[in-house]
Design a protein around this motif. Structure first.
Motif: not given
Ligand SMILES: [Fe+2]
Length: 389
Positions: A159-179
């Motif tokens: 909803t916040r990014l235009g259809r043509d706007t790419p978004m690229l991301a890598v993982a941080g430690n908080h992107d995983f649960p503790v288990q």
């Protein structure tokens, strides 16, 4: 009568000794200005306590640049009753820099979103960063790695990014649960983001190690996943670093932008190294690989240290044309070391603009709360620069 004396200590940047004379005053604020007054969309770069003799000294460090439009420094000194103020404009003794090279790529960099419930701040960061040619994120996109949090994040991206706007991301430690055996939500999100980039017509390379690369014009964006299930900071699979070395060798580009959640030990924003543990495994190996190449922007987050910290958020290896950037956080940040006088704006969430052209990089941090450019988060790198007068 207020006076300011600046002794520049390094060419091509704002570093130096700023001595304010403001008799009868308690504190002086320093801001970049033109002949009409302070530049309204830039934050102050110093608040200087004034001693009983009327003198205050600020040593600017960290290699920040002077805004292109600045011709003066504004000094605003406040009296002990905090209601009377005097303001004066002091002309800069630096030559004005040349304009930026046309036709570069402008990317929004956000990190450490920690999305949990209230999406306002993350939505604002995405909307602002999405007004450029793409959004880069160095991880900790969500706070607990749960499916609900990733679903909310995806909804915001759509909803916040235009259809043509790419978004690229890598993982941080908080992107995983503790288990350690739970939560693969990050990898599903990464696949969706890379699929989306492909649908936008971008060339996407996915290595079986989990690393990836996406081409944006002259710029080669590289993702390294140095966080893994169990909330650990380590490379999930073998092979990412040998792949990186090969990729950097085989891929000509104006800039290689490397996304990696935590900073390298030798370039961490706290600038402490002796006896410190690296943030993640294989820190030394990654550092050696980067130093074997040129024209690299290494983007990290994780620390939540304010871009206003005295040592700065960008370190430059001039010889190899490598910039190490730590992006603060979309969330509240910490000023280390603390300074006696600081506005709230210096520790509010921020994003960074990266303007990249062959041989040139301009980095501008922006406060998400006020939308103003952060004077202590502004850097220029390249062949043209200010000169000594
Ligand atoms: Fe974080």
């Amino acid at each position: 009568m207020i006076r300011l004396k600046v002794e520049w200590e390094r060419p091509n940047c704002a570093d130096g000794l700023y001595t304010v004379h403001a008799p009868g005053c308690l504190v002086a604020g320093l801001r970049w200005a033109d002949d009409a007054g302070p530049l309204p969309d830039w934050t102050a770069f110093a608040f200087v306590p004034i001693d009983p003799s009327g003198r205050g000294v600020f040593r600017y460090t960290g290699g920040r640049a002077v805004p292109r439009e600045a011709t003066h420094v504004s000094v605003r000194a406040v009296g002990p009753d905090m209601t009377t103020a005097e303001e004066t404009l002091i002309p800069l003794t630096l030559r004005r820099p040349a304009p930026p090279v046309e036709g570069g790529v402008r990317l929004g960099f956000i990190t450490d979103l920690h999305l949990a419930g209230k999406p306002w701040q993350v939505g604002r960061a995405l909307a602002l960063a999405g007004t450029g040619g793409g959004v880069l994120c160095a991880g900790d996109m969500v706070n607990d790695g749960t499916p609900e949090q990733f679903a909310l994040l995806w909804q915001l991206i759509e909803t916040r990014l235009g259809r043509d706007t790419p978004m690229l991301a890598v993982a941080g430690n908080h992107d995983f649960p503790v288990q350690p055996d739970a939560g693969e939500g990050f990898y599903a999100l990464q696949d969706r983001l890379l699929d989306r980039a492909e649908r936008q017509g971008l060339a996407v390379e996915r290595d079986e190690s989990g690393a990836w690369a996406v081409r944006l014009g002259d710029v080669d964006i590289i993702g390294l996943n140095a966080a893994r299930p169990g909330r650990k900071l380590a490379f999930r699979r073998e092979g990412q670093l040998p792949w990186l070395d090969r990729h950097l060798t085989d891929t000509p580009a104006a800039w290689h932008v490397v996304l990696c959640h935590a900073p390298l030990l030798a370039h961490n924003p706290q600038r402490r190294q002796t006896n410190d543990m690296p943030y993640f495994s294989r820190d030394g190996q990654l550092q050696r690989i980067l130093e074997g190449h040129r024209n690299i922007l290494f983007l990290s987050g994780h620390t939540h240290i304010s871009v206003n910290c005295p040592t700065g958020c960008v370190e430059t290896d001039q010889e190899r044309s490598i910039l190490y950037v730590n992006g603060g956080s979309v969330r509240t940040t910490t000023l280390k070391p603390e300074e006696p006088l600081r506005p709230k704006e210096w520790t509010e969430g921020n994003m960074l603009w990266l303007e990249l052209a062959p041989g040139q990089a301009e980095i501008t941090a922006v406060s998400l709360a006020s939308g103003r450019r952060i004077a202590r988060g502004y850097y220029r790198f390249g062949r043209e620069e200010t000169e000594w007068d």
